[in-house]
Scaffold this motif. Structure first.
Motif, PDB file in Angstrom:
ATOM      1  N   UNK A 160       0.809  -1.213   0.000  1.00  0.00           N
ATOM      2  CA  UNK A 160       0.000   0.000   0.000  1.00  0.00           C
ATOM      3  C   UNK A 160       0.843   1.264   0.000  1.00  0.00           C
ATOM      4  N   UNK A 161       0.250   2.365  -0.458  1.00  0.00           N
ATOM      5  CA  UNK A 161       0.993   3.616  -0.604  1.00  0.00           C
ATOM      6  C   UNK A 161       1.374   4.237   0.731  1.00  0.00           C
ATOM      7  N   UNK A 162       0.515   4.113   1.732  1.00  0.00           N
ATOM      8  CA  UNK A 162       0.817   4.723   3.027  1.00  0.00           C
ATOM      9  C   UNK A 162       2.095   4.138   3.616  1.00  0.00           C
ATOM     10  N   UNK A 163       2.211   2.815   3.618  1.00  0.00           N
ATOM     11  CA  UNK A 163       3.398   2.164   4.163  1.00  0.00           C
ATOM     12  C   UNK A 163       4.596   2.357   3.233  1.00  0.00           C
ATOM     13  N   UNK A 164       4.345   2.382   1.928  1.00  0.00           N
ATOM     14  CA  UNK A 164       5.441   2.553   0.971  1.00  0.00           C
ATOM     15  C   UNK A 164       6.148   3.888   1.181  1.00  0.00           C
ATOM     16  N   UNK A 165       5.365   4.959   1.374  1.00  0.00           N
ATOM     17  CA  UNK A 165       5.950   6.279   1.621  1.00  0.00           C
ATOM     18  C   UNK A 165       6.668   6.292   2.971  1.00  0.00           C
ATOM     19  N   UNK A 166       6.074   5.651   3.970  1.00  0.00           N
ATOM     20  CA  UNK A 166       6.688   5.591   5.299  1.00  0.00           C
ATOM     21  C   UNK A 166       8.068   4.935   5.238  1.00  0.00           C
ATOM     22  N   UNK A 167       8.197   3.878   4.452  1.00  0.00           N
ATOM     23  CA  UNK A 167       9.446   3.114   4.422  1.00  0.00           C
ATOM     24  C   UNK A 167      10.429   3.602   3.351  1.00  0.00           C
ATOM     25  N   UNK A 168      10.020   4.624   2.576  1.00  0.00           N
ATOM     26  CA  UNK A 168      10.963   5.236   1.629  1.00  0.00           C
ATOM     27  C   UNK A 168      11.815   6.229   2.400  1.00  0.00           C
ATOM     28  N   UNK A 169      13.131   6.030   2.385  1.00  0.00           N
ATOM     29  CA  UNK A 169      14.018   6.889   3.158  1.00  0.00           C
ATOM     30  C   UNK A 169      14.476   8.115   2.390  1.00  0.00           C
ATOM     31  N   UNK A 170      14.165   8.164   1.086  1.00  0.00           N
ATOM     32  CA  UNK A 170      14.413   9.383   0.320  1.00  0.00           C
ATOM     33  C   UNK A 170      15.849   9.856   0.344  1.00  0.00           C
ATOM     34  N   UNK A 171      16.069  10.998   1.015  1.00  0.00           N
ATOM     35  CA  UNK A 171      17.377  11.666   0.964  1.00  0.00           C
ATOM     36  C   UNK A 171      18.406  11.082   1.915  1.00  0.00           C
ATOM     37  N   UNK A 172      18.060  10.048   2.668  1.00  0.00           N
ATOM     38  CA  UNK A 172      19.036   9.438   3.576  1.00  0.00           C
ATOM     39  C   UNK A 172      19.938   8.515   2.765  1.00  0.00           C
ATOM     40  N   UNK A 173      20.843   9.132   1.983  1.00  0.00           N
ATOM     41  CA  UNK A 173      21.598   8.409   0.962  1.00  0.00           C
ATOM     42  C   UNK A 173      22.572   7.386   1.536  1.00  0.00           C
ATOM     43  N   UNK A 174      22.893   7.479   2.826  1.00  0.00           N
ATOM     44  CA  UNK A 174      23.829   6.528   3.404  1.00  0.00           C
ATOM     45  C   UNK A 174      23.147   5.207   3.753  1.00  0.00           C
ATOM     46  N   UNK A 175      21.819   5.165   3.630  1.00  0.00           N
ATOM     47  CA  UNK A 175      21.070   3.948   3.905  1.00  0.00           C
ATOM     48  C   UNK A 175      20.450   3.421   2.616  1.00  0.00           C
ATOM     49  N   UNK A 176      19.798   2.256   2.718  1.00  0.00           N
ATOM     50  CA  UNK A 176      19.074   1.751   1.559  1.00  0.00           C
ATOM     51  C   UNK A 176      17.853   2.637   1.311  1.00  0.00           C
ATOM     52  N   UNK A 177      17.313   2.537   0.103  1.00  0.00           N
ATOM     53  CA  UNK A 177      16.217   3.424  -0.279  1.00  0.00           C
ATOM     54  C   UNK A 177      14.901   3.053   0.395  1.00  0.00           C
ATOM     55  N   UNK A 178      14.696   1.765   0.630  1.00  0.00           N
ATOM     56  CA  UNK A 178      13.509   1.290   1.348  1.00  0.00           C
ATOM     57  C   UNK A 178      13.968   0.326   2.436  1.00  0.00           C
ATOM     58  N   UNK A 179      13.558   0.584   3.660  1.00  0.00           N
ATOM     59  CA  UNK A 179      13.891  -0.299   4.773  1.00  0.00           C
ATOM     60  C   UNK A 179      12.589  -0.672   5.474  1.00  0.00           C
ATOM     61  N   UNK A 180      12.248  -1.958   5.413  1.00  0.00           N
ATOM     62  CA  UNK A 180      11.028  -2.454   6.019  1.00  0.00           C
ATOM     63  C   UNK A 180      11.393  -3.307   7.229  1.00  0.00           C
ATOM     64  N   UNK A 181      10.417  -4.045   7.760  1.00  0.00           N
ATOM     65  CA  UNK A 181      10.676  -4.834   8.962  1.00  0.00           C
ATOM     66  C   UNK A 181      11.714  -5.926   8.729  1.00  0.00           C
ATOM     67  N   UNK A 182      11.557  -6.663   7.633  1.00  0.00           N
ATOM     68  CA  UNK A 182      12.452  -7.793   7.357  1.00  0.00           C
ATOM     69  C   UNK A 182      13.176  -7.681   6.026  1.00  0.00           C
TER      70      UNK A 182
END
Length: 318
Positions: A160-182
């Protein structure tokens, strides 16, 4: 007629162009008394009035902008003015539009209005300091386009879009682009006309402690028949229509990324020619903090995806 200035391939209205000195114009359908104004000296400004009396306020300093708060028994007036009308009024107009948008999205009350305004201006502070020196280049547009496409076509379709936006880290370039629970997802792009070689900007980028780690690589071509970042953003915004808080979070992440519509020097349209998905296991070719000597504080390297085909998979399951 309202003056329009051309920015790249886009046009933008100047809300102050037809106003005389010392005049106000109310913002239509605004939840509070909000006005575009031109002061006695002819400076472009934005005025917000609330009946709540604020006794304290943050001391805010933004590049090229004057900020003033005036309180009395009748309430509080918050003024934001552009120091030089000829100096990027379009950025100032976008800032004012953003403030109107977030005040609506947050369903502000008289009591928390000033806090919301001050916090949002803090979000703008770093951008205003840096945007003149950082062009939103072709490479940056390719990167953002690919991340947004992954959000829309892969992540949101499953959670879903709500969770997708929540887990998109965007400008935090030192991390992965999407970080979820597992799971974690790193998104990269490359020009299709060249070899599928991607750039890895740190030892942390292909390192994760999640159970599943994926690399998604988009092969892109520039084409007038393609889509822009703005096209994908509009698609996502439509899906967030009934989620104002999530929509505002999405806008904040775009701002932190360095993107504001109408501000790019040149807008590129892309066609996706190829999508490759890889499972980043322990044996996947990469440099991580675990195998980096202490004497080496950082590393950047190129990765040839043609040499990684043993790790290629058909799809991501979240």
């Amino acid at each position: 007629m309202t003056k329009i200035t051309k920015l790249g391939e886009m046009t933008m209205n100047n809300p102050w162009a037809t106003m005389q000195n010392n005049t106000h114009r109310r913002v239509a359908n605004a939840p509070f008394d909000m006005f575009y104004m031109v002061d006695l000296q002819g400076k472009y400004a934005f005025h917000i009035h609330t009946n709540f009396v604020y006794k304290n306020a943050k001391i805010l300093r933004l590049k090229g902008i004057l900020i003033q708060k005036q309180s009395s028994d009748l309430g509080t007036d918050f003024f934001i003015a552009l120091k030089d009308n000829n100096d990027e009024w379009s950025i100032f107009a976008k800032l004012c539009e953003d403030l109107i948008s977030i005040i609506k999205a947050r369903s502000c009350t008289e009591k928390n209005l000033l806090e919301v305004i001050e916090n949002r201006l803090e979000d703008w502070k770093e951008f205003l300091l840096s945007y003149k020196n950082v062009e939103f280049s072709l490479i940056k547009q390719m990167g953002l386009f690919s991340e947004l496409l992954c959000l829309k076509e892969i992540v949101a379709k499953q959670i879903g879009y709500e969770k997708a936006v929540l887990h998109w880290l965007g400008a935090e370039f030192h991390k992965q682009d999407f970080v979820l629970n597992n799971e974690a997802i790193e998104v990269k792009s490359y020009t299709t006309s060249k070899s599928p070689i991607i750039e890895i900007s740190s030892a942390e980028q292909l390192y994760s402690d999640k159970d599943k780690f994926y690399l998604v690589a988009y092969g892109l071509s520039i084409s007038s028949n393609g889509q822009t970042c703005e096209d994908i953003i509009c698609n996502i915004e439509q899906e967030l229509h009934d989620l104002p808080q999530t929509k505002q979070s999405f806008h904040t992440k775009l701002l932190e990324y360095g993107y504001i519509n109408n501000i790019e020097n040149e807008k590129y349209s892309f066609i996706v020619d190829n999508i490759m998905i890889f499972s980043v296991s322990e044996k996947f070719p990469k440099i991580t903090p675990l195998n980096l000597a202490i004497a080496i504080p950082g590393v950047k390297y190129s990765l040839n995806l043609l040499q990684c085909q043993d790790f290629r998979i058909e799809e991501i399951r979240l």
